[in-house]
Enzyme design. Sequence first.
Site, PDB file in Angstrom:
ATOM      1  N   LEU A  16      77.847  95.062 -13.058  1.00 28.94           N
ATOM      2  CA  LEU A  16      78.892  94.180 -12.557  1.00 28.94           C
ATOM      3  C   LEU A  16      78.239  92.875 -12.122  1.00 28.94           C
ATOM      4  O   LEU A  16      77.266  92.888 -11.357  1.00 28.94           O
ATOM      5  CB  LEU A  16      79.634  94.831 -11.389  1.00 28.94           C
ATOM      6  CG  LEU A  16      80.808  94.076 -10.785  1.00 28.94           C
ATOM      7  CD1 LEU A  16      81.835  95.048 -10.219  1.00 28.94           C
ATOM      8  CD2 LEU A  16      80.367  93.102  -9.687  1.00 28.94           C
ATOM      9  N   GLY A  19      80.825  85.899 -10.051  1.00 21.22           N
ATOM     10  CA  GLY A  19      80.712  84.458 -10.248  1.00 21.22           C
ATOM     11  C   GLY A  19      80.380  84.064 -11.668  1.00 21.22           C
ATOM     12  O   GLY A  19      79.443  83.305 -11.911  1.00 21.22           O
ATOM     13  N   SER A  21      82.333  82.431 -13.993  1.00 18.60           N
ATOM     14  CA  SER A  21      83.152  81.411 -14.651  1.00 18.60           C
ATOM     15  C   SER A  21      82.301  80.337 -15.313  1.00 18.60           C
ATOM     16  O   SER A  21      82.759  79.670 -16.247  1.00 18.60           O
ATOM     17  CB  SER A  21      84.119  80.762 -13.653  1.00 18.60           C
ATOM     18  OG  SER A  21      83.418  80.098 -12.625  1.00 18.60           O
ATOM     19  N   SER A  22      81.059  80.160 -14.848  1.00 20.83           N
ATOM     20  CA  SER A  22      80.190  79.116 -15.397  1.00 20.83           C
ATOM     21  C   SER A  22      78.754  79.388 -14.970  1.00 20.83           C
ATOM     22  O   SER A  22      78.465  80.333 -14.242  1.00 20.83           O
ATOM     23  CB  SER A  22      80.628  77.727 -14.886  1.00 20.83           C
ATOM     24  OG  SER A  22      80.489  77.650 -13.482  1.00 20.83           O
ATOM     25  N   ILE A  24      74.877  80.161 -14.195  1.00 20.53           N
ATOM     26  CA  ILE A  24      73.992  81.315 -14.304  1.00 20.53           C
ATOM     27  C   ILE A  24      74.788  82.606 -14.453  1.00 20.53           C
ATOM     28  O   ILE A  24      74.412  83.496 -15.225  1.00 20.53           O
ATOM     29  CB  ILE A  24      73.064  81.402 -13.082  1.00 20.53           C
ATOM     30  CG1 ILE A  24      72.135  80.182 -13.030  1.00 20.53           C
ATOM     31  CG2 ILE A  24      72.219  82.677 -13.126  1.00 20.53           C
ATOM     32  CD1 ILE A  24      71.288  80.113 -11.773  1.00 20.53           C
ATOM     33  N   GLY A  25      75.899  82.733 -13.730  1.00 23.00           N
ATOM     34  CA  GLY A  25      76.685  83.952 -13.818  1.00 23.00           C
ATOM     35  C   GLY A  25      77.226  84.186 -15.210  1.00 23.00           C
ATOM     36  O   GLY A  25      77.153  85.303 -15.738  1.00 23.00           O
ATOM     37  N   SER A 147      68.063  81.206  -4.269  1.00 18.56           N
ATOM     38  CA  SER A 147      67.715  79.821  -4.588  1.00 18.56           C
ATOM     39  C   SER A 147      66.325  79.552  -4.041  1.00 18.56           C
ATOM     40  O   SER A 147      65.877  80.226  -3.109  1.00 18.56           O
ATOM     41  CB  SER A 147      68.715  78.868  -3.912  1.00 18.56           C
ATOM     42  OG  SER A 147      68.273  77.524  -3.954  1.00 18.56           O
ATOM     43  N   TYR A 160      73.728  75.599   3.565  1.00 25.52           N
ATOM     44  CA  TYR A 160      73.464  76.320   2.318  1.00 25.52           C
ATOM     45  C   TYR A 160      72.127  77.050   2.382  1.00 25.52           C
ATOM     46  O   TYR A 160      72.035  78.238   2.039  1.00 25.52           O
ATOM     47  CB  TYR A 160      73.480  75.335   1.145  1.00 25.52           C
ATOM     48  CG  TYR A 160      73.162  75.962  -0.185  1.00 25.52           C
ATOM     49  CD1 TYR A 160      74.110  76.718  -0.855  1.00 25.52           C
ATOM     50  CD2 TYR A 160      71.910  75.785  -0.772  1.00 25.52           C
ATOM     51  CE1 TYR A 160      73.821  77.302  -2.084  1.00 25.52           C
ATOM     52  CE2 TYR A 160      71.616  76.354  -1.995  1.00 25.52           C
ATOM     53  CZ  TYR A 160      72.574  77.111  -2.651  1.00 25.52           C
ATOM     54  OH  TYR A 160      72.269  77.684  -3.857  1.00 25.52           O
TER      55      TYR A 160
END
Length: 288
Positions: A16, A19, A21-22, A24-25, A147, A160
């Site tokens: 599974l 994220g 939609s764009s 790295i995911g 990150s 962040y």
Amino acid sequence: MQTLPNTPATPLRTVLVTGTSSGIGLAAAIAAARAGWRTVATLRDTTRADALRKAAAEAGVELDIRQLDVVDESSVAAAVNGVIADYGRLDAVVNNAGAGHVGTLELESVADVREVMEVNFFGVLNVSKAALPHLRATGGRLITVTSVGGVIGQPFNEAYCAAKFAVEGYMESLAPVAGAVGVSVSVIEPGAVATEFVNNIGLDIEARIAAAGPYADAMRHYIDRTVGQFLDGAQTPAGAAEAVIEALTAEEPAFRLQTSPWATGFTATKLADQDGAAVLGMTGSWVS
């Protein structure tokens, strides 16, 4: 929703990914499917799945696309329980969903910081907690995209980086405990990646500088440096996703994987134990 065939004699390993939609995911979902994994690609808003479906078609792979909002515990439970109900197993999770944020403490509210933590830290915990019983059952893998900002704090990225530091600390602490019950834990540390992630910050550069008051000069220097870095040396999402697939498929994946030589060099400024083996070798001995 597309479903993939599964036979009791040869059950497919199921992963599974959040994220998708764009960025790295999306790239990781496609790469996992190419590597032979039954891939459940999740995203908060399934109306934004067109790019994912197009990429899957171009790659000649099938994905099971489902809704999952990492900050909504009921959405997380529904997605994980649905995977178990349909496939009977969960072998890996890739925590990728997150949101960027640029700001500094004096110019934003503590509520703004809490929101960043909710998505980037507590969202990871929501998914991981729901998945862990099933990963224990399969001797599975828990992989989280953090990150280089989870290793080195960066100007105007306080919230962040704090969230990513929290993820790294949590997963480094969890790794020997999860390992004691057969679950492998890894974190993936990208540097600059050419993805919609930066656009998703919603940064109106000139407006943000104009509103920065005493921090305006510092912010302009930061933005000039950052934009230049992304234009000059950003890694592709597919390149970054290679580290995810390494963590997914290696016989004994490292705890910490950087996605590029640049990311390795950058984190080396702070990390002597770059792959996490020394720390986990020590703390692992505390639980076995």
